[in-house]
Design a protein around this motif. Sequence first.
Motif, PDB file in Angstrom:
ATOM      1  N   GLY A   1       0.650  -1.274  -0.010  1.00  0.00           N
ATOM      2  CA  GLY A   1       0.089   0.057   0.018  1.00  0.00           C
ATOM      3  C   GLY A   1       0.863   1.240   0.206  1.00  0.00           C
ATOM      4  O   GLY A   1       2.117   1.393   0.197  1.00  0.00           O
TER       5      GLY A   1
ATOM      6  N   ASN B   1      -4.916   2.627  -2.281  1.00  0.00           N
ATOM      7  CA  ASN B   1      -5.024   1.604  -1.282  1.00  0.00           C
ATOM      8  C   ASN B   1      -6.397   1.101  -1.579  1.00  0.00           C
ATOM      9  O   ASN B   1      -7.528   1.589  -1.546  1.00  0.00           O
ATOM     10  CB  ASN B   1      -4.905   1.978   0.253  1.00  0.00           C
ATOM     11  CG  ASN B   1      -3.523   2.507   0.634  1.00  0.00           C
ATOM     12  OD1 ASN B   1      -2.580   1.913   0.068  1.00  0.00           O
ATOM     13  ND2 ASN B   1      -3.280   3.403   1.389  1.00  0.00           N
TER      14      ASN B   1
ATOM     15  N   ASP C   1      -9.233  -0.709   0.414  1.00  0.00           N
ATOM     16  CA  ASP C   1      -9.848  -1.029   1.647  1.00  0.00           C
ATOM     17  C   ASP C   1     -11.125  -1.809   1.666  1.00  0.00           C
ATOM     18  O   ASP C   1     -11.574  -1.764   2.631  1.00  0.00           O
ATOM     19  CB  ASP C   1      -9.985   0.498   2.579  1.00  0.00           C
ATOM     20  CG  ASP C   1      -8.717   1.037   2.550  1.00  0.00           C
ATOM     21  OD1 ASP C   1      -7.673   0.159   3.074  1.00  0.00           O
ATOM     22  OD2 ASP C   1      -8.544   2.540   2.547  1.00  0.00           O
TER      23      ASP C   1
ATOM     24  N   ARG D   1      -2.949  -5.136  -1.373  1.00  0.00           N
ATOM     25  CA  ARG D   1      -3.127  -4.085  -0.838  1.00  0.00           C
ATOM     26  C   ARG D   1      -3.438  -2.975  -1.362  1.00  0.00           C
ATOM     27  O   ARG D   1      -4.265  -2.071  -1.053  1.00  0.00           O
ATOM     28  CB  ARG D   1      -1.966  -3.898   0.066  1.00  0.00           C
ATOM     29  CG  ARG D   1      -2.043  -2.488   1.201  1.00  0.00           C
ATOM     30  CD  ARG D   1      -2.766  -3.126   2.198  1.00  0.00           C
ATOM     31  NE  ARG D   1      -3.329  -1.867   3.187  1.00  0.00           N
ATOM     32  CZ  ARG D   1      -4.427  -1.039   2.875  1.00  0.00           C
ATOM     33  NH1 ARG D   1      -5.167  -1.358   1.896  1.00  0.00           N
ATOM     34  NH2 ARG D   1      -4.653   0.048   3.530  1.00  0.00           N
TER      35      ARG D   1
END
Length: 393
Positions: free
Chosen positions: A197, A240, A242, A338
Motif C-alpha cells: 500500500g 489503497n 480498503d 493491498r
Amino acid sequence: MKDRLSLFIMIDACGWEIVKDLPFLEKVAPHRRKLESVFGYSCACVPSILSGRWPDEHRNWCYFVHDPEHSPFRPLGWLRFLPTALTGRRIVRRYLTKFVKKSLGFRGYFDLYNIPFQFIHLFDFTEKKSPLKPGGMNVGPNIFDLLEQRQVPYYVTDPSLPEEKHLELLLADIESQRIDFAFQYWAGLDGLLHMVGNNSPEIPKKLDHYERWITQVMEVAKKHYRHVDLHVFSDHGMANCDEHLDLRSKIDTLGLKFGEDYAVAYDSTMARFWFLKPGAREKIEALLATVPEGRVMPDDELKHYRTHFDDHAFGELVWLAKEGVLIVPSHMGERPIRAMHGYHPTDPQSYATLFSNTADVPADLTHIPHIHSLMEQAVEHHAAARAPKKNVA
C-alpha cells in the motif's frame, strides 16, 4: 566527451499523491508536475507514453478480450481437467505462463493471471508484441521506431532483467558514450505498492533507493556528456484497497451462462461485458445498477477518455469500481492485494508525475501521452546533430 544525452526514466506507479509532499529528486530534477494518466492499466499507459497516442488510436488497452474466433489458447483446453486447487496456485500459473508465452511466441508482457481454463479458449490476448521494441504497437509507430528511423543510438530496458541489471547496463552505455538517448523503465515500486500500500514506510525507502540510482546516473553522465537532459515520470498512481467486492458472485445469481449468454473479463477495477444473446444485457445492467461500489461508464465518457472502441473489441459495457474498491476474486487474481490502480483518471490517486532538470517543459504537457513529445524532440535534436554538415560555397 559527447555533446548531449537525453535520459527518460519511468518509475511505474510513482503517483503524484505519493510524492507530492516528499523531497524526491529535488536536487537532480527540481521541476515537478502533476500529470493526468489515461483510463486503464499499465498495458494502456505505457504504450500511450511511448507513442504519444491514446488507447482508441494504438489499441493497446486491456489484456484479455472476448474473441473465440482468434483465440490462441485453444490448445490449452486440456488444462480445464486439472484440479483448481493446483491451477489456482500462483506458482503453478507462473510456470504455465512461461510455457505458454514461449510456445505462442509472444514478445510483450504476458500473464495467464486467473482466467479460468474452462473459458480461456474464448479469449484473445492483446499484447503479443512488446511496446518497448520497434514495431511493438498494435497500431502505429512508437518512439523506438523513430529512433531506428533517425539512426539515433539508444538504450532501452529489457523487462526480463532485474532492476539492478538495468542500472548496470545503462551506466555501461553512458560510460562508453555509445548512446544519445535512453529509456529506463523501473517497475519495482509498482509491485511493492501492490503488496504494502501507499502508506507503508517501505515506500519512501524505495523512492530513496531510486533517487540514489538516478543521482549516480547523472554523476556518471556529466563526466561523459556536456549536457544531460533528465525527465523522470510515471504512468499512473496507486490507491489503497480498503474494500473488496465479489462482483462475479452477483452476476452468477442471474443464471446466465458464460460463453453462451454473455462473456466478461473481470479486471481488478473494471468488469468488461460482451452480450451474446438477447436479454442478457438488460439483466446484467439491471443488476449492476444495484451495486453501489461502482458504475457503468457511459459511452460519452469513454469517448472523452479515448477508450471507446466502435467495434466493442474491449467490451460492449464497462463497469468501473470506485477508487479503493478491489474486485476480488477476479480474472487478475483470486486473493486481495493491498493497493491497485486502474481507477477513474481524475480520482486522486490516479495522477502521474513528471520530474525534470529543466524548466523548459511546455505548459501544455498535462497528460502522460504528451511525454512522447519530449522524447520526439530529443530524437530530432540528436538526428540533426548527427547529420553531415553541408559545405557552404
